[in-house]
Design a protein around this motif. Structure first.
Motif, short mmCIF file in Angstrom:
data_model
loop_
_atom_site.label_atom_id
_atom_site.label_comp_id
_atom_site.label_asym_id
_atom_site.label_seq_id
_atom_site.Cartn_x
_atom_site.Cartn_y
_atom_site.Cartn_z
N THR B 102 0.83 -1.20 0.00
CA THR B 102 0.00 0.00 0.00
C THR B 102 0.87 1.26 0.00
O THR B 102 0.62 2.21 -0.75
N LEU B 103 1.90 1.25 0.84
CA LEU B 103 2.77 2.43 0.92
C LEU B 103 3.53 2.65 -0.38
O LEU B 103 3.72 3.79 -0.82
N VAL B 104 3.95 1.55 -1.01
CA VAL B 104 4.66 1.69 -2.28
C VAL B 104 3.71 2.28 -3.34
O VAL B 104 4.09 3.16 -4.11
N LEU B 105 2.46 1.81 -3.33
CA LEU B 105 1.48 2.33 -4.28
C LEU B 105 1.21 3.81 -4.04
O LEU B 105 0.87 4.55 -4.96
N ALA B 106 1.38 4.24 -2.78
CA ALA B 106 1.15 5.66 -2.47
C ALA B 106 2.22 6.54 -3.09
O ALA B 106 2.16 7.76 -2.98
N GLY B 107 3.21 5.91 -3.71
CA GLY B 107 4.19 6.69 -4.45
C GLY B 107 5.50 6.92 -3.72
O GLY B 107 6.37 7.62 -4.23
N ILE B 108 5.64 6.34 -2.55
CA ILE B 108 6.91 6.48 -1.83
C ILE B 108 7.90 5.44 -2.38
O ILE B 108 7.50 4.33 -2.74
N SER B 109 9.18 5.80 -2.42
CA SER B 109 10.19 4.88 -2.93
C SER B 109 10.20 3.60 -2.10
O SER B 109 10.18 3.65 -0.87
N PRO B 110 10.23 2.43 -2.79
CA PRO B 110 10.20 1.15 -2.08
C PRO B 110 11.34 1.05 -1.06
O PRO B 110 11.19 0.45 0.00
N LEU B 111 12.49 1.63 -1.39
CA LEU B 111 13.64 1.57 -0.50
C LEU B 111 13.30 2.28 0.82
O LEU B 111 13.57 1.76 1.91
N VAL B 112 12.68 3.44 0.70
CA VAL B 112 12.32 4.21 1.89
C VAL B 112 11.21 3.50 2.68
O VAL B 112 11.29 3.36 3.90
N VAL B 113 10.19 3.03 1.93
CA VAL B 113 9.07 2.35 2.59
C VAL B 113 9.57 1.18 3.41
O VAL B 113 9.28 1.05 4.60
N THR B 114 10.36 0.31 2.76
CA THR B 114 10.72 -0.93 3.46
C THR B 114 11.83 -0.70 4.48
O THR B 114 11.98 -1.47 5.41
N LEU B 115 12.58 0.38 4.31
CA LEU B 115 13.55 0.75 5.35
C LEU B 115 12.79 1.16 6.61
O LEU B 115 13.15 0.80 7.73
N ALA B 116 11.70 1.90 6.39
CA ALA B 116 10.88 2.33 7.53
C ALA B 116 10.16 1.14 8.16
O ALA B 116 10.16 0.97 9.38
N THR B 117 9.57 0.27 7.31
CA THR B 117 8.83 -0.86 7.89
C THR B 117 9.79 -1.88 8.50
O THR B 117 9.40 -2.65 9.37
N LEU B 118 11.05 -1.89 8.04
CA LEU B 118 12.07 -2.72 8.70
C LEU B 118 12.11 -2.37 10.19
O LEU B 118 12.10 -3.24 11.06
N ALA B 119 12.11 -1.08 10.48
CA ALA B 119 12.12 -0.64 11.88
C ALA B 119 10.77 -0.89 12.53
O ALA B 119 10.69 -1.35 13.68
N VAL B 120 9.68 -0.62 11.78
CA VAL B 120 8.34 -0.75 12.36
C VAL B 120 8.05 -2.19 12.79
O VAL B 120 7.64 -2.44 13.93
N PHE B 121 8.32 -3.15 11.90
CA PHE B 121 7.97 -4.54 12.24
C PHE B 121 8.90 -5.10 13.30
O PHE B 121 8.50 -5.91 14.13
N ARG B 122 10.16 -4.64 13.31
CA ARG B 122 11.06 -5.07 14.37
C ARG B 122 10.55 -4.52 15.70
O ARG B 122 10.51 -5.24 16.70
N GLY B 123 10.13 -3.27 15.67
CA GLY B 123 9.60 -2.65 16.89
C GLY B 123 8.35 -3.35 17.37
O GLY B 123 8.20 -3.63 18.56
#
Lengths: 329, 314
Positions: B102-123
C-alpha cells in the motif's frame, strides 16, 4: 572474470591461516580444540581467551577461539554446526541458552567430538561443565556483601541480563532462597533485565531508583549490568544512599571503585576459567578425567569435580579499593 | 551464450570455496547447510521478482521476527490452539506485505518504505513479545523441522516449493513478462496496458507472505518466538546478497530465478566455508565477494549491449 576469481582466492587464502590439516613437526596430528564464548569482543571473554591460549601453548593444543558478535543462541548453533564439520577433537562452549544448545551438542558428540561447557552450562549432552564458582557461593557472596554495606535492612533491586540467562537465573533463585533466612529485614525486588546493553541497563536502573524511593541497594549480575547500575546511581546523585554490589571485571569497575560509588566487586578470574577449560580438555583426551574428587590442572593445582560432570574453579574473589589495582582484566 | 555466462560467476565462487575448504565437498556437510540456509533462500526468492521490477524489500528480516512473535502471542497470551497460531504467522506476514504494498502504491520509494517498515515490524515484534519471549513451544515442532519428507530435509522441501512457485510466476506466466517490462521501463509498461499497480502490490504481498512462512519455520526450528530473530545474521541483507550474487540486476529489468538459487548456494558456501576464519573477519570477505560479483555482472551487461543491442532483458 579470471582476474576477479584469483582476487577472491587471494583474499580468502590470506585470511585462512589455519586451513588444511595442522600437523606438528613430527607429523602427528595436533589435538584441535574449538572454544566458543557467549559473545566476543568483551573484556570478560577476552580474559578467558588469554587463559585458554596459555594452557593451549603449555599442552601443545591447536586452539580456535571464536564466537558470535551478539549473545545470540541461533548464531552459536550455526557456528557450532560449522565446527562439527571441521575435524575438531574437542569443543567447549559457553551457551547462551542451556536448552536450545542441546541438539547441536548432541550432533557433535555423535561425531565423536568431546564436548565441554564453560562459564554457563547446557542442560545435557556435555561431558563436563567448567564452572567458575558454585551458584550457592556466588549468591551468598552477593547477599552477604550487600547486607554488610546497607546494615542488613531495606529494599534491594536486582539488575540482570535476560530472564532466561542460565547463570543469572540460578544466582537470583539462590539469592531469594538465602536472603530471607539470613537477613529477614532485607527485601530483594524482582530482577529487571538489561539485555546486556549498557544503555538499557542505565535506563532500567534509573527507573528502579525513581520508582522505589526506599531503595537501599542494587545488585548487578553481569559485567554490563553492574557498571550500568553504578552509572545510574552516580547520575541520580544517590552515591552513599544507594549501594551497588555485583559481578564484573576489575577493569570495568575501577572507575566506580575509585569514585566511591562501589565498594566491593565480586568475581572469579576469567583468565583461570579459560585456562582450566583447556586443561580439562587435555585431561579428557588423556582419559584422566574423573567424575568425583580432585584432578590436577597445571598451574592451578588440585581442582574439585562434583556430581560426575561439574568442575569447580574455586571460591569467589572480592575486589576493593585496596586490591583492585593489582588486577588487569 | 552470455545468458549462461552469468551462471559461471556463482559456480566459480563455489569452486573457489571448494578448493579452499575441501570439506564443503562432503554431501553430509550440505545436509546441515541446506537446513540452515533454506530460510534465507526463501527470502531471496521472495524478493527476486520485486527486484526485477526495480523495487526493493528490506523489511523481510523484520517481518520474519514479527510473524514469529505473532505466533507466540496468539498461542501463549491469547490461548489459541497451536495450529491457529501457526496460521497466524502467515497472516501476519501477509498483513505486513499489504502494508508495504500500500505504501509503495502511495508513491513512496520502495527503499524508503521498506527501510521504515524494517524498523516498524522489528519494533512491533519487540513490543508484542514483552519482557519474556515465548520459549517453550512443543518439541514436536522441532522434530518436524528436523525431519525429512520424500527423503529430503523438510526445510529443503519448503525451499523447493518456493522455488517452483517463483520460477513459474517469473518465467512462465504473462505476469512474469510484465514484471520484466515494469523493471525495464515503467512508463512504457504502463502505456502498453500492464496493470503496474496491481502487480506491484501483489509482489509485496507475496514477499510478506513468504517472510511469514519463514517466521513460522524459525518458531519450529528454535521452539521460541524471538523478537530479535534474524537480527544478528542480518537476514534481509543476506537475502539481497543472494539475489546480487545470482546475477539479478539490482536496478531491475533482468535476472533469473535460477540465479537467485545459485546465489543462495554461493553465499552459503562462502559463509559456511569460512569456519576457521574468525567471525569478525567474515563480513569483510563476504563484502569482497559481493563487490567482485557485481563488477563481473556489470562487465557482462556491457559486453552484451555491445554485441547485441536491445538484449539483456531475458
Amino acid at each position: 572474470m579470471g582476474r576477479w576469481a584469483s582476487f577472491g582466492i587471494l583474499v580468502t587464502a590470506l585470511l585462512l591461516p589455519g586451513s588444511g590439516c595442522s600437523r606438528d613437526g613430527a607429523g602427528v596430528k595436533k589435538f584441535r580444540m574449538g572454544m566458543m564464548p557467549k559473545i566476543t569482543g568483551i573484556a570478560y571473554f577476552n580474559a578467558c581467551e588469554k587463559g585458554a591460549r596459555e594452557a593451549a601453548d603449555e599442552l601443545g593444543i591447536d586452539l580456535h577461539y571464536d564466537g558470535p558478535a551478539k549473545d545470540d543462541i541461533a548464531e552459536q548453533i550455526r557456528m557450532l554446526d560449522q565446527w562439527i564439520t571441521e575435524d575438531y577433537d574437542c569443543i567447549a562452549v559457553a551457551p547462551n541458552d542451556p536448552a536450545k544448545i542441546g541438539p547441536v551438542l548432541k550432533r557433535a558428540r555423535d561425531r565423536g567430538i568431546a564436548v565441554l561447557t564453560f562459564d554457563a552450562d547446557a542442560n545435557d549432552n556435555r561431558q563436563y561443565f567448567i564452572n567458575q564458582v558454585t551458584y550457592d557461593d556466588i549468591a551468598r557472596a552477593l547477599v552477604d556483601t550487600m547486607a554488610e554495606e546497607i546494615g542488613a535492612e531495606g529494599e534491594v533491586g536486582v539488575l540482570t541480563s535476560t530472564l532466561q540467562a542460565p547463570n543469572q537465573s540460578e544466582w537470583s533463585r539462590r539469592m531469594k532462597e538465602y536472603q530471607p533466612q539470613k537477613y529477614p529485614k532485607m527485601k530483594l525486588l524482582p530482577e529487571i533485565p538489561s539485555q546486556e546493553s549498557s544503555k538499557i541497563g542505565i535506563d532500567k536502573a534509573k527507573d528502579m531508583i525513581q520508582s522505589n524511593p526506599n531503595l537501599k541497594g542494587i545488585i548487578g549480575l553481569t559485567s554490563i549490568a553492574f557498571p550500568a547500575a553504578a552509572e545510574a546511581v552516580e547520575q541520580q546523585n544517590k552515591v552513599g544512599q544507594i549501594h551497588v554490589v555485583g559481578l564484573s571485571t576489575p577493569n570495568e569497575m575501577k572507575k566506580y571503585v575509585k569514585s566511591g560509588t562501589v565498594k566491593t566487586v565480586i568475581l572469579w578470574k576469567p583468565v583461570d576459567l579459560g585456562y582450566l577449560t583447556v586443561q580439562v580438555a587435555d585431561l579428557v583426551r588423556k582419559g584422566q578425567m574423573k567424575g568425583e574428587g580432585t584432578v590436577s590442572a597445571g598451574r592451578l593445582g588440585a581442582i574439585q569435580v562434583h556430581h560426575g560432570y561439574e568442575v569447580i574453579l574455586g571460591p569467589p574473589l572480592k575486589f576493593t579499593s585496596a586490591n583492585i589495582d593489582e588486577y588487569d582484566f | 551464450l552470455l545468458n549462461r555466462a552469468e551462471f559461471l560467476v556463482p559456480v566459480l565462487m563455489v569452486a573457489v570455496m571448494l578448493v579452499i575448504n575441501p570439506r564443503l565437498g562432503n554431501p553430509v556437510v550440505w545436509e546441515r547447510i541446506s537446513r540452515n540456509w533454506a530460510g534465507v533462500g526463501l527470502l531471496a526468492l521472495a524478493i527476486t521478482p520485486i527486484v526485477i521490477t526495480g523495487g526493493f524489500d528490506l523489511s523481510i528480516g523484520s517481518v520474519v521476527a514479527f510473524a514469529a512473535v505473532v505466533n507466540g502471542f496468539l498461542w501463549r497470551d491469547l490461548g489459541f490452539p497451536l495450529g491457529i497460531a501457526l496460521v497466524g504467522s502467515i497472516v501476519a506476514g501477509l498483513a505486513a506485505g499489504i502494508v508495504n504494498g500500500t505504501l509503495v502504491l502511495a508513491g513512496i520509494s520502495p527503499l524508503v518504505v521498506t527501510l521504515a517498515t524494517l524498523a516498524v515490524f522489528r519494533g512491533l515484534a519487540y513490543g508484542l513479545s514483552g519482557p519474556q519471549p515465548v520459549d517453550d513451544f512443543p518439541q514436536s515442532l522441532a522434530t518436524w523441522w528436523e525431519g525429512a519428507f520424500l527423503g529430503l530435509p523438510v526445510p529443503v522441501c519448503l525451499f523447493l516449493l518456493g522455488w517452483i512457485i517463483i520460477y513459474v510466476l517469473v518465467h512462465h506466466t504473462w505476469m512474469g513478462r510484465m514484471i520484466f517490462a515494469i523493471g525495464d521501463n515503467v512508463q512504457a509498461a504502463r502505456f502498453a496496458g500492464v496493470p503496474v499497480r496491481t502487480l506491484t502490490f501483489g509482489l509485496y504481498v507475496l514477499s510478506g507472505l513468504m517472510a511469514g512462512v519463514v517466521g513460522l519455520t524459525r518458531v519450529c526450528e528454535f521452539r521460541s518466538a524471538r523478537p530479535g530473530e534474524g537480527e544478528s545474521e542480518v537476514l534481509e541483507l543476506q537475502a539481497v546478497a543472494c539475489v546480487v550474487l545470482g546475477g539479478v540486476r539490482i536496478t531491475g529489468g533482468a535476472g533469473q530465478v535460477g540465479g537467485t538459487v545459485l546465489g543462495t548456494i554461493t553465499l552459503a558456501a562462502l559463509l559456511e566455508g569460512m569456519a576457521r576464519i574468525p567471525a569478525r573477519w567474515r563480513p569483510l570477505i563476504t563484502g569482497a565477494f559481493l563487490v567482485a560479483a557485481a563488477i563481473v555482472y556489470e562487465a557482462l551487461v556491457r559486453l552484451r549491449t555491445r554485441w547485441e543491442p536491445g538484449a539483456g532483458r531475458d
